[in-house]
Design a protein around this motif. Structure first.
Motif, PDB file in Angstrom:
ATOM      1  N   PRO A  17       0.815  -1.212   0.000  1.00 46.95           N
ATOM      2  CA  PRO A  17       0.000   0.000   0.000  1.00 46.95           C
ATOM      3  C   PRO A  17       0.855   1.272   0.000  1.00 46.95           C
ATOM      4  O   PRO A  17       2.088   1.217   0.075  1.00 46.95           O
ATOM      5  N   TRP A  18       0.188   2.392  -0.102  1.00 43.36           N
ATOM      6  CA  TRP A  18       0.832   3.704   0.025  1.00 43.36           C
ATOM      7  C   TRP A  18       0.405   4.327   1.340  1.00 43.36           C
ATOM      8  O   TRP A  18      -0.755   4.240   1.754  1.00 43.36           O
ATOM      9  N   LEU A  19       1.351   4.972   2.016  1.00 47.25           N
ATOM     10  CA  LEU A  19       1.054   5.782   3.196  1.00 47.25           C
ATOM     11  C   LEU A  19       1.290   7.241   2.841  1.00 47.25           C
ATOM     12  O   LEU A  19       2.274   7.573   2.171  1.00 47.25           O
TER      13      LEU A  19
ATOM     14  N   GLN B 137      11.691  11.217   5.879  1.00 44.48           N
ATOM     15  CA  GLN B 137      11.703   9.760   5.821  1.00 44.48           C
ATOM     16  C   GLN B 137      10.698   9.175   6.799  1.00 44.48           C
ATOM     17  O   GLN B 137      10.312   9.801   7.793  1.00 44.48           O
ATOM     18  N   LEU B 138      10.288   7.946   6.496  1.00 46.72           N
ATOM     19  CA  LEU B 138       9.404   7.179   7.367  1.00 46.72           C
ATOM     20  C   LEU B 138      10.145   5.907   7.754  1.00 46.72           C
ATOM     21  O   LEU B 138      10.796   5.270   6.913  1.00 46.72           O
ATOM     22  N   HIS B 139      10.049   5.531   9.037  1.00 49.35           N
ATOM     23  CA  HIS B 139      10.807   4.396   9.561  1.00 49.35           C
ATOM     24  C   HIS B 139       9.867   3.414  10.248  1.00 49.35           C
ATOM     25  O   HIS B 139       8.909   3.807  10.908  1.00 49.35           O
ATOM     26  N   SER B 140      10.160   2.132  10.111  1.00 42.36           N
ATOM     27  CA  SER B 140       9.380   1.076  10.744  1.00 42.36           C
ATOM     28  C   SER B 140      10.116   0.564  11.973  1.00 42.36           C
ATOM     29  O   SER B 140      11.339   0.373  11.947  1.00 42.36           O
ATOM     30  N   LEU B 141       9.374   0.305  13.060  1.00 46.43           N
ATOM     31  CA  LEU B 141       9.982  -0.281  14.257  1.00 46.43           C
ATOM     32  C   LEU B 141      10.157  -1.789  14.113  1.00 46.43           C
ATOM     33  O   LEU B 141      10.852  -2.407  14.928  1.00 46.43           O
ATOM     34  N   ASP B 142       9.530  -2.386  13.109  1.00 45.41           N
ATOM     35  CA  ASP B 142       9.673  -3.822  12.875  1.00 45.41           C
ATOM     36  C   ASP B 142       9.735  -4.045  11.366  1.00 45.41           C
ATOM     37  O   ASP B 142       8.715  -4.148  10.699  1.00 45.41           O
ATOM     38  N   THR B 143      10.941  -4.088  10.827  1.00 47.92           N
ATOM     39  CA  THR B 143      11.101  -4.186   9.378  1.00 47.92           C
ATOM     40  C   THR B 143      10.780  -5.581   8.844  1.00 47.92           C
ATOM     41  O   THR B 143      10.763  -5.776   7.627  1.00 47.92           O
ATOM     42  N   LEU B 144      10.522  -6.553   9.730  1.00 46.45           N
ATOM     43  CA  LEU B 144      10.087  -7.856   9.258  1.00 46.45           C
ATOM     44  C   LEU B 144       8.630  -7.813   8.824  1.00 46.45           C
ATOM     45  O   LEU B 144       8.234  -8.463   7.854  1.00 46.45           O
ATOM     46  N   THR B 145       7.813  -7.035   9.522  1.00 48.31           N
ATOM     47  CA  THR B 145       6.383  -6.978   9.208  1.00 48.31           C
ATOM     48  C   THR B 145       6.025  -5.807   8.289  1.00 48.31           C
ATOM     49  O   THR B 145       5.010  -5.855   7.603  1.00 48.31           O
ATOM     50  N   LEU B 146       6.833  -4.760   8.279  1.00 46.93           N
ATOM     51  CA  LEU B 146       6.557  -3.618   7.408  1.00 46.93           C
ATOM     52  C   LEU B 146       7.876  -2.925   7.086  1.00 46.93           C
ATOM     53  O   LEU B 146       8.617  -2.560   7.982  1.00 46.93           O
ATOM     54  N   TYR B 147       8.157  -2.788   5.783  1.00 43.20           N
ATOM     55  CA  TYR B 147       9.390  -2.124   5.397  1.00 43.20           C
ATOM     56  C   TYR B 147       9.151  -1.296   4.148  1.00 43.20           C
ATOM     57  O   TYR B 147       8.081  -1.364   3.521  1.00 43.20           O
ATOM     58  N   PHE B 148      10.147  -0.502   3.787  1.00 43.63           N
ATOM     59  CA  PHE B 148      10.030   0.427   2.674  1.00 43.63           C
ATOM     60  C   PHE B 148      10.954  -0.004   1.551  1.00 43.63           C
ATOM     61  O   PHE B 148      12.165  -0.108   1.748  1.00 43.63           O
TER      62      PHE B 148
ATOM     63  N   ILE C 156      12.097   5.144  -0.018  1.00 43.63           N
ATOM     64  CA  ILE C 156      12.687   5.371   1.301  1.00 43.63           C
ATOM     65  C   ILE C 156      12.433   6.784   1.817  1.00 43.63           C
ATOM     66  O   ILE C 156      11.988   6.995   2.925  1.00 43.63           O
ATOM     67  N   GLY C 157      12.751   7.812   1.030  1.00 46.48           N
ATOM     68  CA  GLY C 157      12.643   9.178   1.521  1.00 46.48           C
ATOM     69  C   GLY C 157      12.362  10.170   0.413  1.00 46.48           C
ATOM     70  O   GLY C 157      12.296   9.806  -0.765  1.00 46.48           O
ATOM     71  N   HIS C 158      12.203  11.419   0.793  1.00 45.00           N
ATOM     72  CA  HIS C 158      11.872  12.467  -0.161  1.00 45.00           C
ATOM     73  C   HIS C 158      12.687  13.720   0.160  1.00 45.00           C
ATOM     74  O   HIS C 158      12.797  14.120   1.322  1.00 45.00           O
ATOM     75  N   TYR C 159      13.213  14.353  -0.882  1.00 42.07           N
ATOM     76  CA  TYR C 159      13.958  15.594  -0.725  1.00 42.07           C
ATOM     77  C   TYR C 159      13.075  16.755  -1.149  1.00 42.07           C
ATOM     78  O   TYR C 159      12.449  16.730  -2.213  1.00 42.07           O
ATOM     79  N   LEU C 160      13.006  17.781  -0.301  1.00 38.60           N
ATOM     80  CA  LEU C 160      12.200  18.967  -0.585  1.00 38.60           C
ATOM     81  C   LEU C 160      13.067  20.201  -0.394  1.00 38.60           C
ATOM     82  O   LEU C 160      13.801  20.301   0.596  1.00 38.60           O
TER      83      LEU C 160
ATOM     84  N   TYR D 265       4.589  -0.221  14.409  1.00 36.62           N
ATOM     85  CA  TYR D 265       4.593   1.236  14.562  1.00 36.62           C
ATOM     86  C   TYR D 265       5.605   1.843  13.596  1.00 36.62           C
ATOM     87  O   TYR D 265       6.652   1.261  13.321  1.00 36.62           O
ATOM     88  N   VAL D 266       5.272   3.014  13.087  1.00 38.26           N
ATOM     89  CA  VAL D 266       6.190   3.762  12.236  1.00 38.26           C
ATOM     90  C   VAL D 266       6.326   5.177  12.798  1.00 38.26           C
ATOM     91  O   VAL D 266       5.488   5.642  13.576  1.00 38.26           O
TER      92      VAL D 266
END
Length: 216
Positions: free
Chosen positions: A22-24, A42-53, A58-62, A84-85
């Protein structure tokens, strides 16, 4: 839900969904009085086994983020379970480096069951040589069968020891079942108790608790 950590107001959606890719969407608003420049969001996952990017999300430059300005940043994720992210922003403000980190947001991915609680009797202290019981409460989220539960203990000397492996009875949605395992501390320090819930090969939940063992 809109949340605030100065100088950013933020909201992350959706927070509930299915497994897949999905998209967040992270909505941001600069509620401060200064322009942020050269943002790395950037967005980070506390459990990269269940949810990762994936690499491409990974990130966006503005280039800049002015006071009162709002923006949306989109992240593609691979979701296999709930976790959690949190978001981070690295930027420059008035010529200095700027760092911002959001609070945790739970991304809920429905599965067959979850570990509702992991309790250790005598928490948070115990004595060396005293046998303890760890109790897990499993809650069914839908009709489920074929689930397995494993108890592991990480000792103060950092050994990872298997304590028990057991099959979970068939559960209906909302039904709870309790399972226990025993272990006996043999050295002084923190013992980290891990409970893992599996659906076949796939880990669908993981909880930890800590107890400190003292000499008499």
């Amino acid at each position: 839900m809109i949340r605030t950590k100065f100088p950013i107001e933020y909201e992350l959606n959706p927070t509930k969904g299915d497994r897949g890719t999905p998209w967040l969407t992270l909505k941001l608003k600069n509620i401060g009085s200064e322009t942020l420049k050269e943002l790395d969001v950037q967005l980070h996952s506390l459990d990269t086994l269940t949810l990762y990017f994936p690499v491409y999300g990974i990130g966006h430059y503005l280039p800049d983020f002015k006071p009162g300005e709002e923006m949306e940043v989109h992240f593609r994720v691979k979701a296999y379970g709930s976790t959690y992210v949190y978001a981070t922003i690295k930027a420059r403000k008035d010529g200095d480096y700027f760092w911002w980190e959001s609070g945790w947001t739970n991304i809920y991915v429905e599965d067959k069951a979850e570990i509702e609680r992991l309790l250790v009797l005598s928490h948070p202290y115990t004595k060396i040589g005293q046998t303890l019981s760890a109790e897990v409460t499993i809650k069914g989220l839908s009709k489920s069968s074929g689930l397995k539960l494993e108890f592991w203990v990480e000792t103060p000397s950092r050994k990872f020891e298997a304590q028990a492996k057991m099959d979970i009875k068939e559960l209906s949605a909302g039904e709870e079942a309790r399972y226990t395992a025993e272990f006996t501390p043999k050295e002084t320090g923190d013992y980290i108790i891990h409970a893992y819930l599996f659906d076949g090969w796939k880990r669908i939940d993981h909880k930890t608790n800590v107890v400190y063992a003292l000499r008499e």
